[in-house]
Structure formats: structure tokens, C-alpha cells
Design an enzyme around this catalytic site. Structure first.
Site, PDB file in Angstrom:
ATOM      1  N   HIS A 159      54.877  36.406  87.318  1.00 26.71           N
ATOM      2  CA  HIS A 159      56.134  35.689  87.546  1.00 26.71           C
ATOM      3  C   HIS A 159      56.148  34.955  88.887  1.00 26.71           C
ATOM      4  O   HIS A 159      56.938  34.022  89.077  1.00 26.71           O
ATOM      5  CB  HIS A 159      57.301  36.676  87.471  1.00 26.71           C
ATOM      6  N   ASP A 374      52.608  26.731  67.492  1.00 34.94           N
ATOM      7  CA  ASP A 374      51.901  26.891  66.224  1.00 34.94           C
ATOM      8  C   ASP A 374      50.418  26.890  66.559  1.00 34.94           C
ATOM      9  O   ASP A 374      49.857  25.861  66.911  1.00 34.94           O
ATOM     10  CB  ASP A 374      52.258  25.750  65.270  1.00 34.94           C
TER      11      ASP A 374
END
Length: 435
Positions: A159, A374
Site C-alpha cells: 500500500h 478479463d
């Protein structure tokens, strides 16, 4: 759900597909402030690919190696410049790629469960790690888990390298290459914003003494699905009840107000108890000049709205939503500069234990392109997350799977508070698609 177990099949270090000139990548004050927080742990559940799983694994490894060429700093490790602060040594130490198998686990066991099953935590690496560990641990660690009839791609992302916008930018870029695209659609912008050049670097030498090893407590986690019709109704109600002079309460502000009120009621707080709602506000568009979505790094701040529990529950939904809206509206380029100046003058790292147990925190965003990924065998079925940054009152907002304004809220609460929320009339009424 049957007794499922996960076993590791293989573990590989993924390096850049081509060697680049070794260089450093400086962290900003916003990045450094994240060093004591957990890695981001998010991923997507997919249907079973129409190819052998070994071929899936190989495709993902190859495309990850190519993707790291566009994000080469993610293949490095943290280092310290004694004159300044932490930076990334772009030494291509590599990203971690683990292949695992979840025996006896099916897609339906995950998507049909009331509570998020505990086994989901095992879909992610770096459990319990904090961003400071990036001196020795990979900055990106991927676990691809084969289910009986599906695949889960889980990514653990340091992060201190970037926020949720940057995480999904990287994740979606990787999926593009896996699906066969010759290059990524949106190259990352890695030049530091003008504001950082004007204010100068943060001078902070982190050490373990500055860090906190936060342990996730025992919680119940549920993902509540708000249909587009329900979201529209909640938003319209908040706007009708509020007294805004200008602007409009957003869908997320209205949903956050609903959760703030409902969870405060579930906790049965005394009327005089102060309670708060923190929202993760992005600063990219608010800076002057603004930054594009492609800016890679942290550009967020948790902003707080407070009220007495009695006042919050004594007023209507519109009052709470208006309070949140006004807090968000006060966030400008000037407040971003003021916040950054404070971090540079008084550098520090955020500790999860600072969170007020009488408040809630809403992170992530339904605007992130989570279902845009995808990898070459179809769209995702569900967004799931690991144990990182989870505490009583933590809510993460995801877009719904179906396009058109659906919103999913991942809610983490102590078990007795979750039970109370599940019978809260205002909350249950708001979940209904229509009346």
C-alpha cells in the site's frame, strides 16, 4: 460448505521480461505514511477457464512478467537514503507468484454464502505483513487458486506503493496482457505531481520502532448487495431530506450515511457518545493542476465527520448524508496541500489502532474498474478481499457485478453487532430493490 482445504502447488519469483537500467523510485509523504498499514489484498473469482490449469498458470506468469515492465518499481524492494527517506530500489528482486489448489471448494460455496467464508483469507499472500516489510518482502505477491469449477486470482500489493486506484490500474493492465493485448491501454504516470516538487521530499527514516503489527480481530464479514433501484431510492431520499444549498449528495455518501446510522444503532451507543464516519477521499481531481487517474502512487486521505450518537439517530438520513457531503465538499487543492505540508513537517505513519471503535470507516470505491478485468476466459464473478485492514466498523465499497449502478458493501463487524445490523429496520428496508 464442505470442509475445504488449500494446498500450495508451486511458488515462483517473477522477474521483468527484459532487463531495465537499475534506478530508484522515490516515495512521497503520502506513500511513507502508509508504511505501518497492511498490504492491499483484493482479487477476483472467475469461472473455470476453457483450458488446462497449467496453461492458465503459465499465461498468468508470462503476462505478469510483461506487465512489470510497465510498472518496474513493483519488482523492486524498499531501501533507505540516509539523507532523505525510503525509496524503491528497482533491482528486479521480483514479484511472488504462487499456484494453489482448493480441494472440494466450488464457486457456489463462495457466492452463495451468507458470511464471507474464512477460507477466502487463504487466497491471499502476505497475511499480517505491513508495508514496511517491503524492504525484504516482494511489493507484489499473487496467488492463483484453482477451485473445483473456477479460479481465484488474488493480489497482495504494498500500500505504500499506491492506493486503490493504482492497485486496480495494475491489476487490469495485467489482465489485458494476459488476454492477448499487445500492450496496456493506460500506461502509468510515474512523474511526481507539481505539489511534491514545490514542497520538497519528506525526510523520514522509518524503523520497526515506528511501526505497529495490527492483528485482525475475530469478525463477521458480509457482502450486502444493493441493487441499482435500491441505491437510487436511498440517494433520492437523502437528497429530498437534506437542506443542501448547492450540489447533490452522491450515491456513496447516501449509502455511507445509511451504514453510519444503522451500525451506530446496532452498537447501542449512549446518546452522548461521539461517533464518526471516515471516508477515503481521493485527491487526484482536487489537486491544482489535477492529476489523471493514471497517476501511480497514493493520493488519498481518510476524512472524518463526527456527531453525537443521539443527534445522528434523532435526525433523518438526509441530515447524516448532508454532514458527509459537506465534509467531502471542503476537500480542495488547498486542503490537499495543507495535509501534505503537515506530513512533510511532521512525518509519521498511520496506525490502524488509532481508529475510533465507535466509528465506521468506508474505503475502496464503486467507481474502481474491478470487473473490467478479463484474463482471457471471461469476466469475474465476485470481488473478494483478504484480512488486511479489517476491524470492527470497516466497510469497503465495490461496484456490483452487473453494470448499471449496483453497489456491494463488504461490512466487517463484531458478531453481536452484525446480528443487530441484520435486524435493523432502516437497513433492511433500504436493501429492498423497490417498495
Amino acid at each position: 460448505m464442505p470442509e475445504a482445504s488449500i494446498r500450495v502447488v508451486s511458488s515462483t519469483t517473477i522477474h521483468l521480461s527484459n532487463k531495465l537500467e537499475r534506478s530508484g523510485w522515490e516515495l512521497t509523504a503520502w506513500d511513507v505514511a502508509m508504511l505501518s498499514a497492511h498490504y492491499i489484498q483484493k482479487g477476483l473469482l472467475f469461472p473455470k477457464p476453457p483450458m488446462p490449469f497449467d496453461a492458465v498458470s503459465q499465461r498468468l506468469q508470462t503476462s505478469l512478467s510483461h506487465c512489470l515492465l510497465h510498472f518496474p518499481f513493483l519488482s523492486g524492494r524498499f531501501a533507505t537514503d540516509p539523507e532523505t527517506t525510503t525509496f524503491v530500489d528497482c533491482n528486479d528482486a521480483g514479484a511472488l507468484f504462487v499456484v494453489a489448489k482448493a480441494d472440494e471448494l466450488h464457486v457456489s460455496d463462495l457466492v452463495n454464502a451468507v458470511d464471507v467464508p474464512a477460507i477466502v483469507r487463504s487466497f491471499f499472500l502476505m497475511d499480517g505483513a505491513i508495508n514496511f516489510d517491503g524492504y525484504s518482502l516482494p511489493l507484489v505477491a499473487v496467488q492463483v487458486t484453482e477451485l473445483e469449477d473456477g479460479v481465484f486470482v488474488g493480489c497482495s500489493f504494498n500500500h505504500a506503493m499506491g492506493d486503490g486506484e493504482s492497485f486496480w490500474h495494475f491489476f487490469n493492465s495485467w489482465s489485458e496482457l494476459s488476454a492477448g493485448h499487445p500492450s496496456i491501454t493506460r500506461p502509468p504516470l510515474t512523474e511526481r505531481p507539481q505539489i511534491h516538487n514545490e514542497l520538497g521530499p519528506v525526510r523520514y527514516l522509518p524503523s520497526e520502532d515506528h511501526m505497529e503489527r495490527f492483528k485482525t480481530p475475530v469478525l463477521r464479514e458480509r457482502i450486502f448487495h444493493f441493487s441499482a433501484q435500491a441505491v437510487a431510492r436511498i440517494k433520492a431520499k437523502a437528497n429530498e431530506q437534506s437542506k443542501l444549498g448547492k450540489g447533490e449528495i452522491s450515491s456513496l455518501q447516501a449509502l455511507s450515511a445509511l451504514m453510519w446510522r444503522s451500525i451506530t444503532r446496532a452498537r447501542n451507543l449512549p446518546s452522548g457518545q461521539t461517533t464518526g464516519c471516515r471516508l477515503a477521499a481521493g485527491y487526484r481531481k482536487r489537486l491544482d493542476p489535477p492529476l489523471p487517474r493514471e497517476y501511480f502512487g497514493n493520493c488519498i486521505r481518510a476524512i472524518l465527520t463526527e456527531a453525537k450518537a443521539g443527534e445522528l439517530l434523532g435526525q433523518d438520513l438526509g441530515w447524516a448524508a448532508q454532514a458527509l457531503h459537506e465534509t467531502v465538499s471542503r476537500q480542495t487543492g488547498d486542503t490537499a496541500r495543507e495535509h501534505l505540508e503537515g506530513l512533510i513537517k511532521n512525518p509519521h505513519v498511520y496506525h490502524l489502532s488509532w481508529f475510533d471503535p465507535n466509528s465506521i470507516m468506508v474505503g475502496s470505491s464503486p467507481r474502481f474498474e474491478m470487473y473490467g478485468s478479463d484474463f482471457g476466459w471471461g469476466k469475474g464473478l465476485a470481488v473478494l478481499s483478504g484480512s488486511a485492514h479489517k476491524f470492527d466498523g470497516k466497510i469497503s465499497a465495490f461496484p456490483g457485478k452487473d453494470v448499471g449502478g449496483n453497489v456491494d458493501l463488504e461490512v466487517c463487524l463484531f458478531p453481536h453487532y452484525m446480528a443487530a445490523l441484520e435486524s435493523d429496520e432502516e437497513f433492511l428496508d433500504a436493501l429492498l430493490p423497490s417498495h
